[in-house]
Scaffold this active site. Structure first.
Site, PDB file in Angstrom:
ATOM      1  N   ASP A 107       0.846  -1.195   0.000  1.00  0.00           N
ATOM      2  CA  ASP A 107       0.000   0.000   0.000  1.00  0.00           C
ATOM      3  C   ASP A 107       0.887   1.253   0.000  1.00  0.00           C
ATOM      4  OD1 ASP A 107      -2.156  -1.692   0.224  1.00  0.00           O
ATOM      5  OD2 ASP A 107      -2.185  -1.571   2.422  1.00  0.00           O
TER       6      ASP A 107
HETATM    7  N1  URA Z   1      -1.070  -5.957   4.074  1.00  0.00           N
HETATM    8  C1  URA Z   1      -1.613  -4.719   4.017  1.00  0.00           C
HETATM    9  O1  URA Z   1      -2.642  -4.458   4.613  1.00  0.00           O
HETATM   10  N2  URA Z   1      -0.971  -3.794   3.285  1.00  0.00           N
HETATM   11  C2  URA Z   1       0.203  -4.020   2.637  1.00  0.00           C
HETATM   12  O2  URA Z   1       0.761  -3.114   2.013  1.00  0.00           O
HETATM   13  C3  URA Z   1       0.744  -5.317   2.713  1.00  0.00           C
HETATM   14  C4  URA Z   1       0.081  -6.271   3.436  1.00  0.00           C
END
Ligand code: URA
Length: 238
Positions: free
Chosen positions: A106
């Site tokens: 993310d």
């Molecule tokens: N889980 C999440 O919630 N976000 C990420 O970026 C990676 C794993």
């Protein structure tokens, strides 16, 4: 071993179109062992070839395998919209040779991100059948309790997912921090699992993929390095 003409070598390494690379060469901007080579049709053995473009030395690589210490506020998507893309953290020729993130983090997740231009490698690493454990450290809004850890280990039900999803391992690191190891890579998985267990993820960092540890790469935030064969071997399923 394979031989390629210098213009094709530069093109394959992302320095531009063949025409552009021929012009760079003719202008004397490309050198081998301190000597400008102005004829783009001369062929060289590519294996281990070192060449300089505008004085910067590069080694020929058929494919690149990169580890990036991703900072927050960079997007992994190809067409980044709200934040700059992670490719802007790498030399610009990498985008031209189609280097892409292996899976996604993310925009606000930090830590270890692999990148490559080797399609089968990207596919294999991102496949749900390839059970490589990924280690995350999550900072939580509510305290980490033994019940929270037990719930994440037992599995939680996420909206739109058929079964429940469980952590491979999970442990409390601090009052507001836990380490969670996952083998799947579902959308926002750590954040959604914490939300399903009635907590909230306020920060997330990926610290390890397989046996490859971000700490051992010694990368400052935003910095990257090439991965060698020994480091790539650490990415195999456990
Ligand atoms: N889980 C999440 O919630 N976000 C990420 O970026 C990676 C794993």
């Amino acid at each position: 071993m394979s031989k390629l003409t210098l213009d094709r070598i530069l093109q394959s390494q992302g320095f531009g179109t063949r025409k552009w690379c021929s012009e760079l060469i003719a202008d004397g901007e490309v050198s081998l062992g301190d000597k400008a080579v102005r004829d783009s049709r001369i062929a060289f053995e590519t294996d281990g070839l070192e060449f300089a473009v505008y004085g910067e030395v590069w080694t020929y690589r058929e494919h690149v395998y990169i580890a990036l210490n991703k900072p927050a506020n960079f997007e992994c998507s190809r067409k980044a919209s709200h934040h700059p893309g992670v490719l802007t953290l790498l030399p610009e020729q990498f985008a031209r040779r189609d280097v892409q993130p292996v899976g996604r983090l993310d925009h606000d997740t930090t830590g270890l991100l692999l990148m490559s231009d080797d399609g089968p490698f990207i596919h294999k690493q991102s496949s749900p059948k390839h059970h490589v454990p990924k280690v995350y450290v999550a900072t939580t809004q509510e305290p980490v309790t033994p019940e929270l850890v037990a719930q994440l280990l037992a599995g939680v039900k996420l909206h739109d997912e058929p079964g429940s999803l469980a952590a491979v391992t999970c442990r409390k690191v601090d009052i507001h921090q836990l380490e969670i190891v996952l083998e799947q890579g579902k959308y926002h998985q750590v954040k959604r699992m914490l939300a399903a267990a009635e907590n909230h993820c306020v920060a997330l960092r990926r610290t390890q993929i397989g046996l490859l540890k971000l700490d051992e790469l010694g990368l400052a935030e935003g910095a990257w390095c090439y991965l060698d064969a020994a480091q790539l071997a650490l990415l195999k399923p456990g």
